[in-house]
Design an enzyme around this catalytic site. Structure first.
Site, PDB file in Angstrom:
ATOM      1  N   HIS A   1       0.829  -1.201  -0.152  1.00 32.95           N
ATOM      2  CA  HIS A   1       0.117   0.057  -0.041  1.00 32.95           C
ATOM      3  C   HIS A   1       0.923   1.104  -0.293  1.00 32.95           C
ATOM      4  O   HIS A   1       1.136   1.721   1.046  1.00 32.95           O
ATOM      5  CB  HIS A   1      -0.794   0.148   1.248  1.00 32.95           C
ATOM      6  CG  HIS A   1      -1.839  -1.238   1.352  1.00 32.95           C
ATOM      7  ND1 HIS A   1      -1.391  -2.307   1.519  1.00 32.95           N
ATOM      8  CD2 HIS A   1      -3.208  -1.280   1.196  1.00 32.95           C
ATOM      9  CE1 HIS A   1      -2.373  -3.359   1.715  1.00 32.95           C
ATOM     10  NE2 HIS A   1      -3.576  -2.585   1.511  1.00 32.95           N
TER      11      HIS A   1
ATOM     12  N   SER B   1       6.983   5.722   1.904  1.00 28.72           N
ATOM     13  CA  SER B   1       7.832   4.546   2.169  1.00 28.72           C
ATOM     14  C   SER B   1       8.695   3.984   0.906  1.00 28.72           C
ATOM     15  O   SER B   1       9.854   3.837   1.128  1.00 28.72           O
ATOM     16  CB  SER B   1       6.772   3.811   2.585  1.00 28.72           C
ATOM     17  OG  SER B   1       5.601   3.198   2.040  1.00 28.72           O
TER      18      SER B   1
ATOM     19  N   GLY C   1      -3.999  -4.665  -2.458  1.00 32.07           N
ATOM     20  CA  GLY C   1      -2.473  -5.034  -1.802  1.00 32.07           C
ATOM     21  C   GLY C   1      -2.679  -6.399  -1.152  1.00 32.07           C
ATOM     22  O   GLY C   1      -1.652  -6.915  -1.109  1.00 32.07           O
TER      23      GLY C   1
ATOM     24  N   ASP D   1       0.699  -1.730   4.903  1.00 32.12           N
ATOM     25  CA  ASP D   1       0.246  -0.245   5.364  1.00 32.12           C
ATOM     26  C   ASP D   1      -0.903   0.223   4.939  1.00 32.12           C
ATOM     27  O   ASP D   1      -1.196   1.077   3.962  1.00 32.12           O
ATOM     28  CB  ASP D   1       1.481   0.924   5.175  1.00 32.12           C
ATOM     29  CG  ASP D   1       1.277   2.070   5.752  1.00 32.12           C
ATOM     30  OD1 ASP D   1       0.323   1.956   6.775  1.00 32.12           O
ATOM     31  OD2 ASP D   1       2.011   3.037   5.326  1.00 32.12           O
TER      32      ASP D   1
HETATM   33  N1  SAM Z   1       2.846   3.264   2.948  1.00 26.56           N
HETATM   34  C1  SAM Z   1       2.727   4.665   2.482  1.00 26.56           C
HETATM   35  C2  SAM Z   1       3.874   5.461   3.143  1.00 26.56           C
HETATM   36  O1  SAM Z   1       4.404   5.114   4.148  1.00 26.56           O
HETATM   37  O2  SAM Z   1       4.229   6.391   2.583  1.00 26.56           O
HETATM   38  C3  SAM Z   1       1.504   5.221   2.894  1.00 26.56           C
HETATM   39  C4  SAM Z   1       0.098   4.199   2.495  1.00 26.56           C
HETATM   40  S1  SAM Z   1      -1.474   5.041   3.008  1.00 26.56           S
HETATM   41  C5  SAM Z   1      -1.434   4.709   4.681  1.00 26.56           C
HETATM   42  C6  SAM Z   1      -2.317   3.501   2.253  1.00 26.56           C
HETATM   43  C7  SAM Z   1      -2.363   3.583   0.806  1.00 26.56           C
HETATM   44  O3  SAM Z   1      -3.035   2.390   0.194  1.00 26.56           O
HETATM   45  C8  SAM Z   1      -3.205   4.848   0.236  1.00 26.56           C
HETATM   46  O4  SAM Z   1      -2.250   5.259  -0.753  1.00 26.56           O
HETATM   47  C9  SAM Z   1      -4.431   4.063  -0.441  1.00 26.56           C
HETATM   48  O5  SAM Z   1      -4.756   4.886  -1.661  1.00 26.56           O
HETATM   49  C10 SAM Z   1      -4.044   2.694  -0.612  1.00 26.56           C
HETATM   50  N2  SAM Z   1      -4.833   1.573  -0.992  1.00 26.56           N
HETATM   51  C11 SAM Z   1      -6.227   1.761  -0.434  1.00 26.56           C
HETATM   52  N3  SAM Z   1      -6.788   0.502  -0.577  1.00 26.56           N
HETATM   53  C12 SAM Z   1      -5.926  -0.245  -1.256  1.00 26.56           C
HETATM   54  C13 SAM Z   1      -5.798  -1.620  -1.554  1.00 26.56           C
HETATM   55  N4  SAM Z   1      -6.831  -2.545  -1.470  1.00 26.56           N
HETATM   56  N5  SAM Z   1      -4.558  -2.065  -2.032  1.00 26.56           N
HETATM   57  C14 SAM Z   1      -3.706  -1.195  -2.258  1.00 26.56           C
HETATM   58  N6  SAM Z   1      -3.474   0.139  -1.948  1.00 26.56           N
HETATM   59  C15 SAM Z   1      -4.695   0.357  -1.507  1.00 26.56           C
END
Ligand code: SAM
Length: 284
Positions: A41, A105, A149, A169
């Site tokens: 994510h 990240s 994810g 995440d």
């Molecule tokens: N890991 C990043 C960082 O530390 O910079 C922050 C990630 S943020 C907390 C969560 C991300 O997951 C968002 O960008 C969102 O768009 C994405 N997201 C939401 N649902 C998802 C899914 N089912 N699969 C993958 N990504 C998803």
């Protein structure tokens, strides 16, 4: 999918997650063989803390800005070296100056990785993925995916290098995220048992967090450390978050035990700030 990380980038929870991710990557670099970073994510990669989204919440002011912003006291000697991989990566992204850019990240990982190491950054949101692709373009170490994810986690394991760190995440905007996290870890470990896994979670509902940790502890996984940071006790916003570190590298426990109390003190917004580091399972 309403969650956009641009509103939260650089907050205390990012500081916790990114400090630990940076320490894990530094440990992986102690061996010459290549490793892979898998970010299920990933977000957009780089955040401009002077942009509207960050200004609207101001969360970064209680995170990275409290840690090393213009008004922050110098870092104490005993923690400076533990924060250096993370803070040096931020400084490099900003051309050495104190700048408005904050690495998500995947960008942080690339800043720390060597030429032979590889990154898979997965992001489902189409707009965020497009921005992530622009951000990663030109770096041959990085591959961007746009899967769910949890599917990505199954699809990319085990990595060819048989060494690596997997950051999970999720945004925690849908009910059932703790269950998906526990199930996702179990499926991932079946494919790649020796990876270092970092699972991020918010601490809002103590009962849900307790049930999640008990479930992980009963699953019979290898060593799992729960690293938690609380900056205050306000109920109207997130003030505590944790990371499960499965298969922590040798010495990581000592490092987080040294740096977390400092983060709790420096990032405290009110009474109740605290750091805890506990084993869920010692793998013995
Ligand atoms: N890991 C990043 C960082 O530390 O910079 C922050 C990630 S943020 C907390 C969560 C991300 O997951 C968002 O960008 C969102 O768009 C994405 N997201 C939401 N649902 C998802 C899914 N089912 N699969 C993958 N990504 C998803």
């Amino acid at each position: 999918m309403n969650y956009r990380h641009a509103f939260h980038a650089g907050n205390f929870a990012d500081v916790l997650k990114h400090v630990v991710l940076a320490l894990v990557i530094e440990h992986l670099k102690l061996k010459p063989t290549p490793f892979r970073v898998i970010d299920t994510h990933a977000g957009v990669g780089v955040y401009d803390l002077s942009a509207d989204e960050a200004a609207r919440t101001g969360e970064w002011r209680d995170g990275i800005d409290r840690l090393v912003g213009a008004d922050a006291a110098p870092l104490p000697e005993d923690v400076r070296h533990l924060l250096a991989p993370y803070l040096d990566a931020i400084a490099r992204l900003n051309g050495g100056a104190q700048g408005p850019l904050y690495p998500g990240s995947p960008r942080l990982a690339l800043e720390l990785m060597r030429p032979g190491d590889r990154l898979i950054a997965n992001e489902l949101h189409p707009l965020d993925r497009a921005q992530l692709e622009v951000e990663m373009r030109g770096d041959r170490r990085a591959k961007v995916l746009g899967l769910d994810g949890w599917q990505a986690l199954r699809a990319v394991l085990p990595p060819r290098e048989r060494r690596g760190v997997i950051l999970v995440d999720p945004p925690f905007e849908e009910p059932g995220e703790f269950e998906r996290l526990a199930q996702g870890l179990a499926a991932a470990v079946d494919r790649f048992a020796t990876g270092v896994y970092l699972l991020w979670y918010p601490i809002k509902d103590a009962a849900a967090v307790g049930a999640f940790k008990r479930r992980l502890a009963m699953a019979g996984h290898a060593k799992m450390l729960a690293v938690e940071l609380r900056v205050g006790e306000r109920a109207d916003r997130l003030e505590a978050a944790g990371l499960i570190v499965m298969n922590p590298p040798f010495r990581l426990e000592g490092e987080v035990r040294a740096v977390l109390p400092f983060l709790a003190e420096r990032l405290a917004t009110g009474p109740g700030a605290a750091a805890t580091v506990t084993w869920l399972s010692s793998g013995q």
